[in-house]
Design an enzyme around this catalytic site. Structure first.
Site, PDB file in Angstrom:
ATOM      1  CE  LYS A 280      27.563   6.161  31.703  1.00 57.12           C
ATOM      2  NZ  LYS A 280      27.748   4.885  31.019  1.00 57.12           N
ATOM      3  NE  ARG A 354      37.452   1.568  27.894  1.00 57.41           N
ATOM      4  CZ  ARG A 354      36.730   0.670  27.233  1.00 57.41           C
ATOM      5  NH1 ARG A 354      37.161   0.185  26.079  1.00 57.41           N
ATOM      6  NH2 ARG A 354      35.581   0.238  27.711  1.00 57.41           N
TER       7      ARG A 354
HETATM    8  N1  BES Z   1      31.094   3.653  34.183  1.00 57.58           N
HETATM    9  C1  BES Z   1      30.731   3.035  32.980  1.00 57.58           C
HETATM   10  C2  BES Z   1      30.517   1.538  33.115  1.00 57.58           C
HETATM   11  C3  BES Z   1      29.272   1.095  33.826  1.00 57.58           C
HETATM   12  C4  BES Z   1      28.051   1.116  33.186  1.00 57.58           C
HETATM   13  C5  BES Z   1      29.358   0.600  35.100  1.00 57.58           C
HETATM   14  C6  BES Z   1      26.928   0.674  33.847  1.00 57.58           C
HETATM   15  C7  BES Z   1      28.221   0.134  35.743  1.00 57.58           C
HETATM   16  C8  BES Z   1      27.017   0.178  35.117  1.00 57.58           C
HETATM   17  C9  BES Z   1      31.821   3.252  31.931  1.00 57.58           C
HETATM   18  O1  BES Z   1      32.471   4.462  31.989  1.00 57.58           O
HETATM   19  C10 BES Z   1      31.136   3.186  30.588  1.00 57.58           C
HETATM   20  O2  BES Z   1      30.339   4.029  30.334  1.00 57.58           O
HETATM   21  N2  BES Z   1      31.463   2.171  29.819  1.00 57.58           N
HETATM   22  C11 BES Z   1      30.859   1.975  28.562  1.00 57.58           C
HETATM   23  C12 BES Z   1      31.923   1.522  27.603  1.00 57.58           C
HETATM   24  C13 BES Z   1      31.467   1.473  26.191  1.00 57.58           C
HETATM   25  C14 BES Z   1      31.216   2.865  25.661  1.00 57.58           C
HETATM   26  C15 BES Z   1      32.536   0.799  25.375  1.00 57.58           C
HETATM   27  C16 BES Z   1      29.749   0.933  28.712  1.00 57.58           C
HETATM   28  O3  BES Z   1      29.931  -0.028  29.448  1.00 57.58           O
HETATM   29  O4  BES Z   1      28.699   1.123  28.122  1.00 57.58           O
HETATM   30 MN    MN Z   2      31.469   5.964  30.914  1.00 57.31          MN
END
Ligand code: BES
Ligand code: MN
Ligand code: ZN
Length: 495
Positions: A280, A354
């Protein structure tokens, strides 16, 4: 703080602080008028002068003459008489507690149940009064030393009974609300802890401690070797990139008859999500300590069930892991085999929620559930779609979805349903595995739920995406404890 009913006449009360409602317009409450008559029309005077406005959230503290049995009076505004809304009520409660918590007093006596709130009954008022008060009194202290705030001295909150017949209702509502508040507080405390303290092992130890506190709560923790045996290749692939071992935590509250199928609640317990190899951006990444908020809410709900000894069977399951980049971490393109036997192509290692949930959802079937509800900070897309006010809700059973939506409205902890149509499912197609773990940029919350739906075909299931609602950012940064209240209401409605 303890909330208890109190019967007695307003002129005979002996209390450090009496809390009275005032309105900005219209007739004042009977009790306020009565007290005013007995004390030289002081309330009428301060309202006339404008020192107290009666507007929602306005408060004024009055000192009573030396020797009075009532030492102080706190006037709290509720807007125009007869027009107080649920929001006005909450605002007024919050303001009153903010004033009280800086006073050196242990007990208060409140006449605020005299306020009529549009379409709400005594039960609702007590619930809201307790929860709002407890929310205002919540204070994170775990890792504060010199900057720790002064703790308040409040211990007892007496609720003046307006009609004798409501004493029981008030005490029952206060006990229920207090246990929900305890659940919310526990969820917030866990969530606010940093990732270096709140690890999967920390969560497992917390569950075991909760099990010791409540003998009716049966806690089991599976370690990585046990998960390996069960074939949880998807969950374990996420924790491979971390030095903290994954844990699968189960808490069983068996308050109902043996024959009753349980409600199973599965919460994402990702104690820190750096994204893994698909790392990230660094800005704001600290907030990914909150990626275990779904798991934290399961802890809160299980604690509530145990404290209230609810006559129902509820099972909480929390798969817990970190998601970090490492030489042994998942790589884009890697293929893993889930406990259900489905192979998954990991196209983005940041879609890890997931991956841990799918194995926990397969595991959940072993409890022969009536329904399964999972709770997860699953997608940033949910924050884009619904913002910070509504939890995303998807599922394979509309009756269950409606039950949850209704509980959310009752609790003021609302969800909004998104479609889980077959049209979205091809987005998860992979050339090399049974399914891919991402479905592209379109409809991210829905395709995440589509992914989970492949593992929940054997039971009634609902998915709550709390990415936008589980915590607040900015100067107010902190966990909200959502959706403990919604889930508690859902369970209470089934008792
Ligand atoms: N934990 C995150 C989702 C999230 C992001 C929650 C920001 C709250 C605030 C999750 O594990 C994630 O990183 N999801 C990705 C999925 C994508 C790679 C398809 C996302 O939402 O960017
Ligand atoms: Mn994630
Ligand atoms: Zn995550």
């Amino acid at each position: 703080m303890q909330f208890v009913s109190k019967t007695g006449q307003i002129d005979k009360l002996s209390t450090p602080c009496l809390i009275l409602p005032v309105f900005s317009k219209g007739k004042q409450a009977e009790l306020t008028d009565l007290f005013d008559e007995l004390h030289g029309k002081q309330i009428t005077t301060v309202l006339k002068q404008g020192d107290a406005t009666g507007k929602p959230g306005n408060t004024l503290l009055l000192q009573m003459p030396a020797g009075s049995k009532t030492k102080r009076v706190l006037l709290v505004g509720f807007g125009e008489q007869g027009k107080t809304t649920a929001d006005d009520f909450n605002k007024a409660i919050a303001a009153s507690i903010n004033t009280l918590k800086s006073l050196p007093i242990k007990a208060v006596c409140s006449a605020l149940l005299a306020v009529e709130v549009h379409e709400k009954d005594t039960d609702w008022k007590v619930r809201q009064l307790v929860l709002k008060s407890r929310e205002m009194l919540y204070q994170y202290t775990e890792t504060l030393t010199t900057s720790a705030p002064d703790s308040h001295t409040l211990e007892t909150y007496q609720l003046l009974v307006m009609a004798e017949s409501t004493t029981k209702t008030i005490n029952k509502a206060a006990a229920t609300a207090s246990s929900i508040a305890n659940g919310i507080d526990s969820a917030k405390k866990l969530a606010d802890l940093p990732g270096n303290i709140c690890t999967p092992s920390y969560l497992a130890d917390t569950a075991k401690a909760l099990g010791k506190q409540h003998s009716a709560l049966k806690v089991t923790v599976l370690d990585e070797a046990k998960m390996e045996k069960l074939g949880m290749g998807s969950l374990l692939s996420v924790s491979r990139g971390s030095r903290q071992p994954a844990k699968l935590i189960t808490m069983e509250h068996n308050g109902g008859p043996k024959s009753q199928k349980p409600i199973v609640i599965v919460g994402k317990g990702l104690t820190f999500d750096a994204g893994g190899i698909s790392i990230k951006p660094s800005s704001g990444m600290d907030e990914m300590k909150y990626d275990m908020c779904g798991g934290a809410s399961v802890f809160g709900v299980m604690q509530m069930c145990a404290e209230l000894n609810l006559p129902i069977n509820v099972v909480g399951v929390v798969p817990s892991s970190e998601n970090l980049p490492d030489g042994d971490a998942n790589k884009p393109g890697d293929i893993v085999t889930s406990m259900a036997g489905l192979t998954i192509e990991i196209l983005n290692t940041d879609a890890e929620g997931r991956l841990i949930l799918c194995d926990a959802l397969t595991y959940a079937a072993k409890f022969k559930p009536d329904v399964v509800i999972d709770v997860a900070t699953l997608t940033g897309a949910c924050v884009v779609a619904l913002g910070k006010h509504a939890t995303g809700l998807l599922g394979n059973n509309d009756e269950l979805a409606n039950e949850l939506l209704g509980a959310g409205i009752k609790a003021g902890d609302k969800a909004w349903q998104l479609p889980l149509w077959d049209e979205y499912k091809p987005q998860l197609k992979s050339n090399f595995a049974d399914l891919a773990n991402i479905g592209g940029p379109a409809g991210g919350t829905i395709t995440a739920a589509c992914f989970l739906s492949r593992f929940t075909e054997d039971y009634k299931w609902a998915h709550l995406d709390i990415a936008g609602t589980a915590w607040k950012s900015g100067t107010d940064k902190g966990a909200t404890g959502r959706p403990v209240h919604m889930l508690s209401q859902f369970i209470l409605d089934r008792c």
